[in-house]
Enzyme design. Structure first.
Site, short mmCIF file in Angstrom:
data_model
loop_
_atom_site.label_atom_id
_atom_site.label_comp_id
_atom_site.label_asym_id
_atom_site.label_seq_id
_atom_site.Cartn_x
_atom_site.Cartn_y
_atom_site.Cartn_z
N GLY A 182 0.77 -1.24 0.00
CA GLY A 182 0.00 0.00 0.00
C GLY A 182 0.80 1.29 0.00
O GLY A 182 0.39 2.28 -0.58
N GLU A 225 4.17 4.32 5.78
CA GLU A 225 2.95 3.53 5.60
C GLU A 225 1.90 4.32 4.82
O GLU A 225 1.96 5.55 4.76
CB GLU A 225 2.37 3.18 6.99
CG GLU A 225 2.51 1.72 7.37
CD GLU A 225 1.62 0.76 6.57
OE1 GLU A 225 1.30 1.04 5.40
OE2 GLU A 225 1.25 -0.26 7.14
N ASP A 226 0.94 3.61 4.27
CA ASP A 226 -0.15 4.28 3.56
C ASP A 226 -1.21 4.80 4.53
O ASP A 226 -1.65 5.94 4.43
CB ASP A 226 -0.80 3.33 2.53
CG ASP A 226 -1.17 1.97 3.12
OD1 ASP A 226 -0.88 1.69 4.30
OD2 ASP A 226 -1.76 1.15 2.38
N ASP A 284 -4.97 2.32 10.54
CA ASP A 284 -6.38 2.06 10.74
C ASP A 284 -6.55 1.58 12.19
O ASP A 284 -6.61 2.40 13.10
CB ASP A 284 -6.80 1.03 9.68
CG ASP A 284 -8.27 0.72 9.68
OD1 ASP A 284 -9.06 1.54 10.13
OD2 ASP A 284 -8.64 -0.38 9.21
N LYS A 305 -6.60 6.99 10.06
CA LYS A 305 -8.02 6.70 10.30
C LYS A 305 -8.18 6.47 11.81
O LYS A 305 -8.30 5.36 12.29
CB LYS A 305 -8.43 5.45 9.52
CG LYS A 305 -9.87 5.42 9.08
CD LYS A 305 -10.28 4.05 8.58
CE LYS A 305 -10.08 3.85 7.10
NZ LYS A 305 -10.57 2.51 6.65
N PHE A 362 -13.89 3.70 3.69
CA PHE A 362 -12.96 2.78 3.03
C PHE A 362 -12.38 3.52 1.84
O PHE A 362 -13.11 3.92 0.94
CB PHE A 362 -13.66 1.49 2.60
CG PHE A 362 -12.69 0.52 2.02
CD1 PHE A 362 -11.88 -0.24 2.85
CD2 PHE A 362 -12.56 0.39 0.64
CE1 PHE A 362 -10.94 -1.11 2.31
CE2 PHE A 362 -11.62 -0.49 0.11
CZ PHE A 362 -10.81 -1.23 0.94
N ARG A 417 -5.00 0.46 -6.91
CA ARG A 417 -3.77 1.02 -6.35
C ARG A 417 -3.18 2.07 -7.30
O ARG A 417 -2.44 2.95 -6.88
CB ARG A 417 -2.71 -0.07 -6.16
CG ARG A 417 -3.05 -1.08 -5.09
CD ARG A 417 -1.81 -1.94 -4.82
NE ARG A 417 -2.13 -3.19 -4.15
CZ ARG A 417 -2.28 -3.32 -2.83
NH1 ARG A 417 -2.14 -2.27 -2.06
NH2 ARG A 417 -2.57 -4.49 -2.30
#
Ligand code: IMP
Ligand code: MG
Length: 177
Positions: free
Chosen positions: A46, A101-102, A105, A134, A155, A168
């Site tokens: 990601g 990181e993307d 969560d 998030k 999402f 992606r």
């Protein structure tokens, strides 16, 4: 089969917004690491787009490593378990480690990785930089040292983030309802 159509994806962050935020983050990191060397760790798959754009604007001596973790099962729900697909890393003792990181969560992936590094190395510093945060779904006490944007309980896909492996490649980040 792909059951979400491109036209169902609503834009959340445009390419321009992403690129300008990445420049801001890079400026902060350039200040933080001024005169230092950095080991950037890109968490596949990601974070690949974000990491590659971010490192282009970093100006300190830098090495890039790639590791592959996965926690999302299929669809939009996290499995709650982190799967270390490939976590081979060089000697990070005494290094400034920057994890890229993307999205954070639940925070389980971030926690797994921070713990893994802390257990195996005595780094000079370890920082966590995530494009998206998030916060609402957090299940650990982990917070990113640097992040680009907050997202609500949506999402999101695009710019590295996927839905069942798709999307992606989008230049923007969008969400599906
Ligand atoms: P965490 O372990 O729950 O914090 O999840 C982290 C990983 O789940 C991220 O690195 C993403 O790959 C994936 N993920 C979390 N939220 C989303 C989303 O909204 N869209 C796509 N992937 C996501
Ligand atoms: Mg990820």
């Amino acid at each position: 089969m792909l059951d979400i159509k491109l036209e169902d994806i609503k834009t959340l962050f445009t390419e321009e917004q992403l690129q300008s935020k990445i420049k801001e983050l890079a400026e902060e990191l350039n200040k933080l690491y001024s005169g230092e060397e950095v080991y950037a760790i890109c968490v596949l798959k990601g974070a690949v787009m974000f990491a590659m754009d971010l490192v282009k604007s970093l100006d300190m001596p830098l090495k890039i490593e790639f590791i592959r973790l996965s926690s999302y099962g299929t669809g939009r729900n996290t499995t709650g378990k982190v799967n270390a697909v490939d976590i081979s890393l060089p000697d990070l003792n005494d290094k400034n480690v920057l994890i890229i990181e993307d999205i954070i969560d639940t925070g389980l992936t971030a926690k797994f990785l921070m713990d893994f590094i802390a257990c195996n190395f005595k780094t000079k510093s370890t920082k966590f930089c995530s494009l998206l945060d998030k916060k609402i779904s957090r299940k650990t006490e982990i917070e990113p040292d640097y992040y680009g944007f907050h997202v609500d309980d949506k999402f999101v896909v695009g710019y590295g983030l996927d839905y069942e492996g798709y999307y992606r490649n989008l230049k923007f980040i969008g969400y599906v309802e």
